[in-house]
Design a protein around this motif. Structure first.
Motif, PDB file in Angstrom:
ATOM      1  N   UNK A 296       0.855  -1.201   0.000  1.00 50.86           N
ATOM      2  CA  UNK A 296       0.000   0.000   0.000  1.00 50.86           C
ATOM      3  C   UNK A 296       0.884   1.242   0.000  1.00 50.86           C
ATOM      4  N   UNK A 297       2.018   1.179   0.736  1.00 46.55           N
ATOM      5  CA  UNK A 297       2.918   2.336   0.788  1.00 46.55           C
ATOM      6  C   UNK A 297       3.592   2.573  -0.571  1.00 46.55           C
ATOM      7  N   UNK A 298       3.773   1.502  -1.342  1.00 48.48           N
ATOM      8  CA  UNK A 298       4.373   1.650  -2.673  1.00 48.48           C
ATOM      9  C   UNK A 298       3.429   2.458  -3.556  1.00 48.48           C
ATOM     10  N   UNK A 299       2.152   2.035  -3.557  1.00 52.53           N
ATOM     11  CA  UNK A 299       1.162   2.737  -4.386  1.00 52.53           C
ATOM     12  C   UNK A 299       0.991   4.180  -3.925  1.00 52.53           C
ATOM     13  N   UNK A 300       0.950   4.377  -2.584  1.00 56.69           N
ATOM     14  CA  UNK A 300       0.735   5.738  -2.066  1.00 56.69           C
ATOM     15  C   UNK A 300       1.913   6.634  -2.433  1.00 56.69           C
ATOM     16  N   UNK A 301       3.120   6.136  -2.269  1.00 62.71           N
ATOM     17  CA  UNK A 301       4.301   6.956  -2.551  1.00 62.71           C
ATOM     18  C   UNK A 301       4.419   7.225  -4.056  1.00 62.71           C
ATOM     19  N   UNK A 302       4.086   6.227  -4.869  1.00 61.64           N
ATOM     20  CA  UNK A 302       4.133   6.440  -6.327  1.00 61.64           C
ATOM     21  C   UNK A 302       3.186   7.556  -6.736  1.00 61.64           C
ATOM     22  N   UNK A 303       2.027   7.578  -6.088  1.00 61.88           N
ATOM     23  CA  UNK A 303       1.051   8.625  -6.399  1.00 61.88           C
ATOM     24  C   UNK A 303       1.625  10.006  -6.049  1.00 61.88           C
ATOM     25  N   UNK A 304       2.301  10.055  -4.887  1.00 64.07           N
ATOM     26  CA  UNK A 304       2.909  11.330  -4.460  1.00 64.07           C
ATOM     27  C   UNK A 304       4.025  11.723  -5.436  1.00 64.07           C
ATOM     28  N   UNK A 305       4.842  10.746  -5.808  1.00 64.54           N
ATOM     29  CA  UNK A 305       5.954  11.031  -6.732  1.00 64.54           C
ATOM     30  C   UNK A 305       5.414  11.575  -8.064  1.00 64.54           C
ATOM     31  N   UNK A 306       4.289  10.991  -8.506  1.00 66.23           N
ATOM     32  CA  UNK A 306       3.668  11.493  -9.752  1.00 66.23           C
ATOM     33  C   UNK A 306       3.243  12.943  -9.577  1.00 66.23           C
ATOM     34  N   UNK A 307       2.688  13.232  -8.399  1.00 64.40           N
ATOM     35  CA  UNK A 307       2.180  14.591  -8.167  1.00 64.40           C
ATOM     36  C   UNK A 307       3.318  15.615  -8.132  1.00 64.40           C
ATOM     37  N   UNK A 308       4.433  15.234  -7.486  1.00 67.37           N
ATOM     38  CA  UNK A 308       5.528  16.214  -7.363  1.00 67.37           C
ATOM     39  C   UNK A 308       6.491  16.137  -8.555  1.00 67.37           C
ATOM     40  N   UNK A 309       6.226  15.210  -9.456  1.00 68.73           N
ATOM     41  CA  UNK A 309       7.026  15.140 -10.677  1.00 68.73           C
ATOM     42  C   UNK A 309       8.381  14.453 -10.502  1.00 68.73           C
ATOM     43  N   UNK A 310       8.506  13.585  -9.468  1.00 65.97           N
ATOM     44  CA  UNK A 310       9.742  12.804  -9.281  1.00 65.97           C
ATOM     45  C   UNK A 310       9.511  11.402  -9.836  1.00 65.97           C
ATOM     46  N   UNK A 311      10.592  10.681 -10.144  1.00 65.21           N
ATOM     47  CA  UNK A 311      10.383   9.317 -10.640  1.00 65.21           C
ATOM     48  C   UNK A 311       9.741   8.430  -9.572  1.00 65.21           C
ATOM     49  N   UNK A 312       8.947   7.461 -10.025  1.00 64.26           N
ATOM     50  CA  UNK A 312       8.310   6.512  -9.102  1.00 64.26           C
ATOM     51  C   UNK A 312       9.378   5.603  -8.475  1.00 64.26           C
ATOM     52  N   UNK A 313       8.971   4.882  -7.439  1.00 64.62           N
ATOM     53  CA  UNK A 313       9.842   3.831  -6.902  1.00 64.62           C
ATOM     54  C   UNK A 313      10.689   4.242  -5.715  1.00 64.62           C
TER      55      UNK A 313
END
Ligand code: SF4
Ligand code: SF4
Length: 469
Positions: A296-313
């Motif tokens: 769940x933390x992977x999906x949540x952090x990926x969503x945040x990374x998308x929002x701030x424009x950083x690479x996922x993962x």
């Protein structure tokens, strides 16, 4: 700027004395959560539907403990076939070990009943009250009629779910026909007419489900479940784990939208990974027993990374070798091959035994009171009880024969023994020996039982004795 990656993924020990706080996870969607939800509800549906399947006019999966007959589609097992269950349990354990070595706690995150039911019960809270913030606020709010009503509604739905779970569990043993077919009217109210053991089982399973999924939740994984504890022994550097990329994320800190300050890593300290965690931990602290690797933390952090424009993962499925040593993970490794070899042997052995298994059982018992006697014609008589069990799912008629031997003859009370599916019968059998022909002492004999169509045939040895006359 990036922090130095620790030379090992830190391991956070469980503090069993820490204050237990109620966890209110935020519900998140994403690639892994979609897989997880589909898997969990598919397993839940299978659990609920399987006892209703019929095979040959009978419940397809039925562990009929009272009559000691266990049906799995076309196979019938009796208590004496317990070694099949033991073999199946060993195979399941080895499969779990192998999966753990390769994919870590995928069982915990995606398929464990504790996880599935906890998710379901948390979903009920979300449905009645709302997502995380609303639930936290609701918990802290003063008592009111709405609060009492919503609490009652949650407890009521949990109770109904617990009863359905218990009834399904017990149906695998008592049978759906019996569970839902035996009702009596008490006044105008229909009431199940169950024996005590069914009521006791219903009570135990209802209570256990309600307590585990409603209250114990992640505490089961942290404090009680042995699998969570011993799996660290099975992990190696190439085991798949959910991990935070310390080097990339640190030093963490908030920042203005659209900026990427030099002195900070990629973690914007939004705490979203903590908020979505069903066990209430912070994956950035390192590997923890409480981490069920639900991603769940992977999906949540990926969503945040998308929002701030950083690479996922920033939080991802990785291995210690990849994350810490910056080397590609090894999929094929000796440990995995060893598990695979043992598993292949076990599955092959079980399959071979199952295919070669004759669904007919015979057991020969001698008359213990008298080894042998002489009848009026001067013949030596030995008496036996031949227990026949029809382990097929159809009715069959069986015949007992004695392997021909000079001086020995068989006498039966009935020539044919018709047996219903799963039925047993104790057949009295006498063998007569001509004292002039049969050697004194013990003579090996072979009794054979054959079905009327000749499809099933089982032989068993015993002895004819001239002693005890
Ligand atoms: S979700 Fe990602 S960015 Fe937010 S706190 Fe967790 S690791 Fe940092
Ligand atoms: S830390 Fe992440 S993977 Fe582990 S249980 Fe929490 S949300 Fe799931």
């Amino acid at each position: 700027m990036s922090a130095q990656q620790p030379n090992k993924i830190p391991v956070q020990q469980v503090d069993l004395n820490a204050e237990k706080k109620r966890v209110h996870p935020r519900f998140v969607t994403g690639f892994y959560q979609n897989i997880r939800v589909i898997t969990m509800y598919a397993l839940l549906a299978a659990f609920l539907i399987l006892p209703w399947l019929r095979y040959n006019g009978r419940q397809a999966i039925w562990f009929d403990v009272p009559s000691q007959h266990y049906y799995i589609f076309g196979l019938t097992f009796l208590t004496q076939d317990f070694y099949f269950i033991a073999a199946f349990a060993i195979i399941s354990a080895f499969t779990l070990f192998m999966v753990t070595v390769y994919a870590g706690r995928v069982w915990c995150g995606y398929a464990c009943p504790q996880t599935i039911w906890t998710h379901l019960y948390q979903y009920v809270e979300k449905w009645v009250i709302g997502d995380r913030n609303k639930r936290i606020k609701f918990d802290k709010s003063p008592m009111s009629a709405t609060k009492v009503f919503k609490r009652f509604l949650i407890y009521f739905i949990w109770f109904v779910l617990s009863v359905i779970t218990a009834a399904t569990f017990v149906s695998y043993v008592a049978g759906t026909d019996f569970m839902y077919g035996s009702w009596q009217m008490i006044g105008f109210v229909p009431f199940p007419d169950w024996p005590t053991w069914v009521w006791v089982s219903m009570f135990i399973f209802t209570f256990a489900t309600y307590a585990n999924a409603g209250y114990m939740r992640e505490q089961m994984c942290v404090q009680i479940c042995p699998y969570g504890r011993f799996q660290s022994v099975m992990f190696d550097k190439d085991t798949l784990i959910v991990s935070y990329d310390y080097e990339r994320g640190e030093p963490r800190g908030p920042r203005k939208k659209g900026t990427n300050p030099e002195h900070l890593g990629d973690c914007i300290e939004c705490t979203m990974c903590v908020q979505v965690c069903p066990t209430g931990i912070d994956i950035r602290d390192g590997l923890q027993v409480a981490c069920i690797q639900c991603a769940a933390c992977v999906d949540a952090c990926n969503e945040i990374m998308d929002k701030v424009g950083y690479p996922r993962g920033l939080i991802r499925y990785t291995t210690e070798r990849q994350l810490v040593e910056n080397e590609p993970s090894r999929v094929f490794r000796p440990r995995l091959f060893a598990y695979l070899a043992v598993l292949t042997l076990l599955c092959g052995g079980l399959l071979y035994t199952l295919i070669g298994r004759v669904p007919l059982e015979i057991d020969i018992r001698r008359d213990r009171n008298q080894l042998s006697s002489i009848n009026r014609e001067g013949m030596i008589e030995n008496s036996y009880i031949v227990k026949l069990t029809n382990k097929t799912q159809d009715e069959h008629t069986y015949r007992i024969t004695l392997e021909p031997q000079d001086g020995l003859s068989l006498q039966l009370r009935f020539n044919d023994v018709p047996l219903l599916a799963g039925e047993s019968f104790d057949m009295p059998v006498s063998i007569y020996g001509d004292p002039d022909v049969v050697a004194s002492g013990q003579t090996p004999i072979v009794l054979t039982v054959t079905s009327e169509d000749g499809k099933y045939k089982v032989s068993k040895q015993n002895v004819f004795t001239t002693q005890g006359q």
